[in-house]
Write a protein that holds these residues in place. Structure first.
Motif, PDB file in Angstrom:
ATOM      1  N   TRP A   1       7.678   5.671  -1.171  1.00 39.71           N
ATOM      2  CA  TRP A   1       7.065   6.159   0.071  1.00 39.71           C
ATOM      3  C   TRP A   1       5.739   5.445   0.335  1.00 39.71           C
ATOM      4  CZ3 TRP A   1       2.211   8.395   0.036  1.00 39.71           C
ATOM      5  CH2 TRP A   1       1.737   8.762   1.300  1.00 39.71           C
ATOM      6  N   ALA A   2       4.891   5.297  -0.688  1.00 42.01           N
ATOM      7  CA  ALA A   2       3.562   4.717  -0.499  1.00 42.01           C
ATOM      8  C   ALA A   2       3.644   3.271  -0.023  1.00 42.01           C
ATOM      9  CB  ALA A   2       2.753   4.810  -1.787  1.00 42.01           C
ATOM     10  N   ILE A   3       4.539   2.490  -0.594  1.00 44.50           N
ATOM     11  CA  ILE A   3       4.698   1.107  -0.137  1.00 44.50           C
ATOM     12  C   ILE A   3       5.186   1.096   1.302  1.00 44.50           C
ATOM     13  CG2 ILE A   3       6.001  -1.037  -0.466  1.00 44.50           C
ATOM     14  CD1 ILE A   3       5.894  -0.533  -3.466  1.00 44.50           C
ATOM     15  N   GLY A   4       6.156   1.942   1.604  1.00 42.94           N
ATOM     16  CA  GLY A   4       6.643   2.015   2.976  1.00 42.94           C
ATOM     17  C   GLY A   4       5.550   2.439   3.945  1.00 42.94           C
TER      18      GLY A   4
ATOM     19  N   ILE B   1       0.136  -3.710   6.371  1.00 43.90           N
ATOM     20  CA  ILE B   1      -0.235  -4.455   5.169  1.00 43.90           C
ATOM     21  C   ILE B   1       0.972  -5.255   4.686  1.00 43.90           C
ATOM     22  CG2 ILE B   1      -1.123  -4.283   2.813  1.00 43.90           C
ATOM     23  CD1 ILE B   1      -2.417  -1.651   3.580  1.00 43.90           C
ATOM     24  N   PRO B   2       0.834  -6.546   4.430  1.00 41.77           N
ATOM     25  CA  PRO B   2       1.979  -7.358   3.994  1.00 41.77           C
ATOM     26  C   PRO B   2       2.552  -6.845   2.674  1.00 41.77           C
ATOM     27  CG  PRO B   2       0.127  -8.755   4.640  1.00 41.77           C
ATOM     28  CD  PRO B   2      -0.396  -7.355   4.595  1.00 41.77           C
ATOM     29  N   SER B   3       3.863  -6.907   2.553  1.00 44.77           N
ATOM     30  CA  SER B   3       4.517  -6.387   1.345  1.00 44.77           C
ATOM     31  C   SER B   3       4.066  -7.121   0.088  1.00 44.77           C
ATOM     32  CB  SER B   3       6.038  -6.488   1.483  1.00 44.77           C
ATOM     33  OG  SER B   3       6.440  -7.840   1.670  1.00 44.77           O
ATOM     34  N   ARG B   4       3.683  -8.381   0.199  1.00 44.01           N
ATOM     35  CA  ARG B   4       3.274  -9.150  -0.979  1.00 44.01           C
ATOM     36  C   ARG B   4       1.967  -8.615  -1.571  1.00 44.01           C
ATOM     37  NH1 ARG B   4       5.399 -13.755  -3.196  1.00 44.01           N
ATOM     38  NH2 ARG B   4       3.991 -15.224  -4.235  1.00 44.01           N
ATOM     39  N   LYS B   5       1.245  -7.776  -0.815  1.00 44.87           N
ATOM     40  CA  LYS B   5      -0.007  -7.195  -1.296  1.00 44.87           C
ATOM     41  C   LYS B   5       0.189  -5.763  -1.783  1.00 44.87           C
ATOM     42  CE  LYS B   5      -3.795  -8.252   0.985  1.00 44.87           C
ATOM     43  NZ  LYS B   5      -4.794  -8.468   2.072  1.00 44.87           N
TER      44      LYS B   5
ATOM     45  N   GLY C   1      14.216  -3.085   1.232  1.00 43.71           N
ATOM     46  CA  GLY C   1      14.683  -4.300   1.894  1.00 43.71           C
ATOM     47  C   GLY C   1      13.661  -5.413   1.926  1.00 43.71           C
ATOM     48  N   ILE C   2      12.782  -5.463   0.931  1.00 43.90           N
ATOM     49  CA  ILE C   2      11.748  -6.500   0.888  1.00 43.90           C
ATOM     50  C   ILE C   2      12.323  -7.759   0.261  1.00 43.90           C
ATOM     51  CG2 ILE C   2       9.503  -7.116  -0.080  1.00 43.90           C
ATOM     52  CD1 ILE C   2       8.796  -4.132  -0.007  1.00 43.90           C
ATOM     53  N   PRO C   3      12.314  -8.888   0.959  1.00 37.80           N
ATOM     54  CA  PRO C   3      12.851 -10.134   0.388  1.00 37.80           C
ATOM     55  C   PRO C   3      12.117 -10.537  -0.889  1.00 37.80           C
ATOM     56  CG  PRO C   3      12.452 -10.359   2.757  1.00 37.80           C
ATOM     57  CD  PRO C   3      11.799  -9.078   2.329  1.00 37.80           C
ATOM     58  N   ASP C   4      12.809 -11.222  -1.771  1.00 44.00           N
ATOM     59  CA  ASP C   4      12.217 -11.639  -3.049  1.00 44.00           C
ATOM     60  C   ASP C   4      10.897 -12.376  -2.852  1.00 44.00           C
ATOM     61  OD1 ASP C   4      14.134 -10.591  -4.786  1.00 44.00           O
ATOM     62  OD2 ASP C   4      15.448 -12.326  -4.536  1.00 44.00           O
ATOM     63  N   ARG C   5      10.854 -13.295  -1.919  1.00 45.88           N
ATOM     64  CA  ARG C   5       9.661 -14.132  -1.744  1.00 45.88           C
ATOM     65  C   ARG C   5       8.460 -13.342  -1.227  1.00 45.88           C
ATOM     66  NH1 ARG C   5      13.090 -14.961   2.394  1.00 45.88           N
ATOM     67  NH2 ARG C   5      12.303 -14.673   4.531  1.00 45.88           N
ATOM     68  N   GLU C   6       8.683 -12.100  -0.784  1.00 47.20           N
ATOM     69  CA  GLU C   6       7.593 -11.279  -0.272  1.00 47.20           C
ATOM     70  C   GLU C   6       7.234 -10.153  -1.238  1.00 47.20           C
ATOM     71  OE1 GLU C   6       8.574 -10.013   3.681  1.00 47.20           O
ATOM     72  OE2 GLU C   6       9.142 -12.043   4.308  1.00 47.20           O
ATOM     73  N   ARG C   7       7.694 -10.234  -2.478  1.00 48.30           N
ATOM     74  CA  ARG C   7       7.430  -9.198  -3.469  1.00 48.30           C
ATOM     75  C   ARG C   7       6.351  -9.634  -4.458  1.00 48.30           C
ATOM     76  NH1 ARG C   7      13.537  -7.173  -5.329  1.00 48.30           N
ATOM     77  NH2 ARG C   7      14.337  -6.822  -3.193  1.00 48.30           N
ATOM     78  N   THR C   8       5.622  -8.650  -4.960  1.00 47.65           N
ATOM     79  CA  THR C   8       4.736  -8.850  -6.102  1.00 47.65           C
ATOM     80  C   THR C   8       5.063  -7.816  -7.155  1.00 47.65           C
ATOM     81  OG1 THR C   8       2.908  -9.806  -4.827  1.00 47.65           O
ATOM     82  CG2 THR C   8       2.363  -8.787  -6.937  1.00 47.65           C
TER      83      THR C   8
ATOM     84  N   ARG D   1       6.235 -13.023  -6.784  1.00 47.50           N
ATOM     85  CA  ARG D   1       5.016 -13.188  -7.568  1.00 47.50           C
ATOM     86  C   ARG D   1       5.005 -12.167  -8.701  1.00 47.50           C
ATOM     87  NH1 ARG D   1      -1.036 -11.251  -5.881  1.00 47.50           N
ATOM     88  NH2 ARG D   1      -2.180 -12.325  -7.540  1.00 47.50           N
ATOM     89  N   ILE D   2       4.554 -12.602  -9.879  1.00 46.67           N
ATOM     90  CA  ILE D   2       4.384 -11.702 -11.020  1.00 46.67           C
ATOM     91  C   ILE D   2       2.938 -11.828 -11.489  1.00 46.67           C
ATOM     92  CG2 ILE D   2       5.163 -11.086 -13.332  1.00 46.67           C
ATOM     93  CD1 ILE D   2       7.789 -12.531 -12.724  1.00 46.67           C
ATOM     94  N   VAL D   3       2.248 -10.704 -11.579  1.00 42.25           N
ATOM     95  CA  VAL D   3       0.853 -10.701 -12.006  1.00 42.25           C
ATOM     96  C   VAL D   3       0.605  -9.433 -12.819  1.00 42.25           C
ATOM     97  CG1 VAL D   3       0.011  -9.543  -9.914  1.00 42.25           C
ATOM     98  CG2 VAL D   3      -1.547 -11.017 -11.222  1.00 42.25           C
ATOM     99  N   ALA D   4      -0.259  -9.517 -13.797  1.00 44.16           N
ATOM    100  CA  ALA D   4      -0.593  -8.355 -14.621  1.00 44.16           C
ATOM    101  C   ALA D   4      -1.844  -7.692 -14.068  1.00 44.16           C
ATOM    102  CB  ALA D   4      -0.796  -8.760 -16.074  1.00 44.16           C
ATOM    103  N   GLY D   5      -1.686  -6.484 -13.536  1.00 43.93           N
ATOM    104  CA  GLY D   5      -2.865  -5.750 -13.110  1.00 43.93           C
ATOM    105  C   GLY D   5      -3.793  -5.493 -14.276  1.00 43.93           C
TER     106      GLY D   5
END
Length: 588
Positions: free
Chosen positions: A219-222, A229-233, A275-282, A329-333
Motif C-alpha cells: 500500500w505505501a509504495i502504491g 514519486i518515481p518507483s525507483r525511489k 506492475g513495476i517494471p524491473d528497470r524501475e525497481r530498487t 537496482r540493488i542497494v543496502a540501506g
C-alpha cells in the motif's frame, strides 16, 4: 580506459565544464547509516531530535545543531562518503520511561516525527536538513519506520506519510525512501493475539506476501506512486542471508500459509503485484555478514560457511531471485557485521568483504552501520560492531574508517596483477611488476598460512619484498604504467604486513629512517617525470608495523601535467641492523 562515472549521482553533483576523469569508484553508493553525535555528551543526538532542534543553539557543542551536523557531514565527505541513511519512526507525543511494553509500546518523540500528524516544526526543518545534505554533495536514504502497519484502513499512516512525502518528494537530495516498520503488537506465543511490541526495524516481510507488513509495504509504495514519486525511489528493506528465514520454517497464524518466507522473494512479489517494471525497481537490502549457521536458530545447518563466502552466496541468491542484467537496482540501506562481533571477523573485515562482493556482483553499495554509537556505553560493548567514529569531542576513528575511505575513494583504473596472482613464466616474480635493488622479491603463497587470507577476495598470493644484507640495502617493485588524469584526487589502497623493532631513531616517519613505502610517481604524456611534482612518497616506519595485515588507503592528487602514474613498492634499511620484510596484497 575507464572514465569517472557514477550512474547514481545526479547532475546536481557534476560541475559544469569539468573534464571526465580517468578511474573508478568501487561502488556508486558509498554511504553511512547515520545518527549524529552530540559531541561532549554521553548520548544523543536521536534521529528525530536532529530535525526538531535543527536551528536550536546547543551549549554542549557550542553552536546550533545544524552547525554540528554540517561539521560531521564534512568529516564523512572527507572520507569519500556520498550518502547517508536516516531513520524516522512514528513517534508518540510524550516519553514514558520503560514504556516500550504492550499495549502502548511507547516510541519517544526524539526518535522520529509525531504520530499521526508530524508537527509544523518537523515538517519545516526536514527540507532545511535535506538542503544541507545536498550542499555537502551527498544524498539521503530516508527510512520511515511505521509501527502501525496493521491499521486498516491506513488512515493515520496515510496522514503521517502524506505530510512527510509531500514535503520531500521532489527534493533532489532524496535518493530512496524505505517503508520499514512493524505491526504495533506481534504474536509471539502463537495464540493469534498480540502479546509483545513489534520491533521498529526492517519490515517483517518474512511473514509472507499476504501478511500485514507486506500489505502495508504494498500500500505505501502504491500511495507514494500516487503522489508522483518515481518507483525507483521507493522500496523496503529485505533482510538477506538469514538461514532460518530462508529455510521457510513453520510459523504462527500471522504468517502467510503458516510458514516463514525469504524476505527478498516477498519484496519481489510486491513489485510484481504493483506492475513495476524491473528497470524501475530498487531492491533495498539489510545485509550483515556472519557465519551461515549463526542464524540457524533451532534448525539443522551444516556444513557451516565463513562470512565472506556466505555473503557471496547470499548475493548470488538475491540476483537469482530478482534477476541479473534487467536494470533493477540493488542497494543496502544498511550493511555491516552481525553482532555479537568477534575478533575473528571485526567490522573492518566485514566492510572490506562487502565492498569487494558488491563490486564483483554489480550491486550499488550501501550504508555501513554506522557513523557513531548513540551513547558511550555502546562504545565499550565488545559485542557490538565498531562505529566509524568513537564518541567524544575529538574526531578519533576505529579501524573500519580505513575501509570507509577505501569505499569512498576514487581509484585508478584496475591495477594489473594488483593481488599478485599471475606468474605466467613460473619464475615467482609477479607478472606486470619490475624488480630492482638489493634483496629478494617473489610471490609468496599466503594461503599456505593458517587462517590466511583473512578476506578471501584478496587472493592467495602476496608480493614479498625482503631487503638484502647490507645496512643500506633497498628493494623495490614497480608496476606497469597506469593511465590517470591531471588534477585528480585518487585513493590507492593496499593490505600491508610488516613488523620490526629496534629502530633507535626518533621523530616522525621519514625517508631517512628504516621504512617500507608506497610511492606514486607522476609521468607526463611523453613518459618523462612531471615537471611540477615527480612523486608522492608514503613511508611507513616501525611505529606503523603490526604482525598482521593492515589496510592503508593512500590519498594523493596528480599534478596538472600528469597523464599517467607508476606505483612503486619498497623497503629500505637505512642502517637498520637486520633485513626488512614487506608483504603487499590487494592493491586497488
Amino acid at each position: 580506459m575507464t572514465m569517472k562515472t557514477d550512474a547514481s549521482v545526479t547532475a546536481m553533483f557534476t560541475p559544469v565544464g569539468k573534464p571526465v576523469e580517468i578511474g573508478r569508484f568501487l561502488v556508486p553508493f558509498r554511504g553511512l547509516w547515520t545518527q549524529f553525535e552530540r559531541r561532549g555528551w554521553a548520548s544523543e543526538y536521536w534521529p528525530g531530535q536532529v530535525i526538531q532542534d535543527f536551528s536550536t543553539f546547543d551549549s554542549v557543542v557550542g553552536g546550533t545543531v545544524k552547525d554540528e551536523v554540517a561539521l560531521q557531514l564534512d568529516k564523512m565527505r572527507e572520507m569519500g562518503v556520498n550518502a547517508i541513511t536516516i531513520e524516522l519512526r512514528t513517534a508518540d507525543p510524550v516519553f514514558i520511561s520503560g514504556g516500550f511494553v504492550p499495549p502502548g509500546c511507547n516510541i519517544p518523540p526524539v526518535l522520529g516525527f509525531r504520530w499521526p500528524q508530524p508537527t509544523q516544526t518537523e515538517l519545516a526543518n526536514l527540507p532545511v536538513f535535506l538542503d544541507l545534505v545536498r550542499q555537502k554533495g551527498m544524498r539521503v536514504i530516508l527510512g520511515f519506520t511505521d509501527t502501525h502497519m496493521e491499521e486498516q484502513p491506513p488512515t493515520n499512516s496515510q496522514a503521517w506519510l502524506g505530510a512527510i512525502l509531500n514535503i520531500v518528494k521532489n527534493h533532489p537530495a532524496v535518493n530512496l525512501v524505505l517503508f520499514n516498520g512493524t505491526t504495533h503488537l506481534v504474536d509471539t506465543d502463537g495464540n493469534g493475539t498480540g502479546d509483545a511490541c513489534g520491533v521498529p526495524a526492517e519490515p517483517p516481510l518474512w511473514l509472507g506476501p499476504a501478511s500485514a507488513p507486506a500489505n502495508y509495504v504494498r500500500w505505501a509504495i502504491g500511495y507514494a506512486l500516487s503522489l508522483g514519486i518515481p518507483s525507483r525511489k521507493l522500496s523496503a528493506e529485505a533482510v538477506v542471508g538469514d538461514f532460518f528465514l530462508d529455510s521457510q520454517p513453520a510459523a504462527g497464524p500471522d504468517a502467510t500459509d503458516r510458514h516463514l518466507w525469504s524476505p527478498i522473494v516477498v519484496l519481489k512479489k510486491i513489485f510484481d503485484d504493483l506492475g513495476i517494471p524491473d528497470r524501475e525497481r530498487t531492491y533495498a537490502l539489510s545485509f550483515y555478514e556472519h557465519f551461515k549457521c549463526s542464524t540457524a536458530r533451532n534448525l539443522p545447518c551444516g556444513p557451516d560457511v565463513e562470512p565472506h563466502t556466505w555473503a557471496d552466496q547470499t548475493l548470488q541468491a538475491v540476483l537469482a531471485t530478482v534477476g541479473k542484467g534487467n536494470g533493477a537496482r540493488i542497494v543496502a540501506g544498511e550493511m555491516g557485521v552481525l553482532p555479537p562481533v568477534t575478533s575473528a571477523w571485526p567490522a573492518e573485515r566485514a566492510l572490506e568483504s562487502l565492498v569487494a562482493l558488491m563490486e564483483k556482483h554489480g550491486v550499488d553499495g550501501g550504508g555501513y552501520w554506522h557513523w557513531v554509537n548513540i551513547d558511550n556505553a555502546e562504545d565499550l560493548d565488545p559485542g557490538k560492531a565498531d562505529a566509524v567514529k568513537r564518541r567524544g569531542t575529538q574526531f578519533v576513528y576505529n579501524p573500519v574508517q580505513k575501509e570507509v575511505m577505501d569505499m569512498g575513494g576514487f581509484h585508478l583504473v584496475a591495477i594489473p596483477n594488483g593481488s599478485f596472482e599471475s606468474d605466467a613464466n613460473l619464475d615467482t616474480v609477479p607478472d606486470e611488476w619490475t624488480i630492482d635493488g638489493s634483496g629478494t622479491a617473489n610471490r609468496y603463497f599466503l594461503a599456505g598460512e593458517a587462517g590466511q587470507p583473512v578476506v578471501p577476495s584478496r587472493g592467495q598470493n602476496v608480493l614479498r619484498l625482503t631487503t638484502g644484507n647490507g645496512a643500506d640495502a633497498r628493494i623495490i617493485a614497480s608496476s606497469a604504467i597506469l593511465e590517470a588524469s591531471p588534477n585528480t584526487a585518487y585513493t590507492t589502497t593496499a593490505n600491508l604486513r610488516f613488523a620490526w623493532s629496534g629502530d633507535s631513531t626518533s621523530g616522525s616517519c621519514s625517508a631517512t629512517r628504516p621504512h617500507v613505502f608506497v610511492t606514486i610517481r607522476y609521468l607526463k604524456s611523453d613518459g618523462l617525470p612531471s615537471g611540477i611534482r615527480d612523486q608522492d612518497l608514503f613511508p611507513l616506519c616501525q611505529e606503523h608495523s603490526a604482525p598482521g595485515f593492515q589496510t592503508f588507503p593512500f590519498q594523493y592528487t596528480t599534478p596538472s601535467d600528469a597523464t599517467s602514474v607508476r606505483i612503486v613498492l619498497g623497503a629500505t634499511r637505512n642502517g637498520f641492523s637486520a633485513p626488512i620484510t614487506f608483504d603487499v596484497d590487494h592493491l586497488r
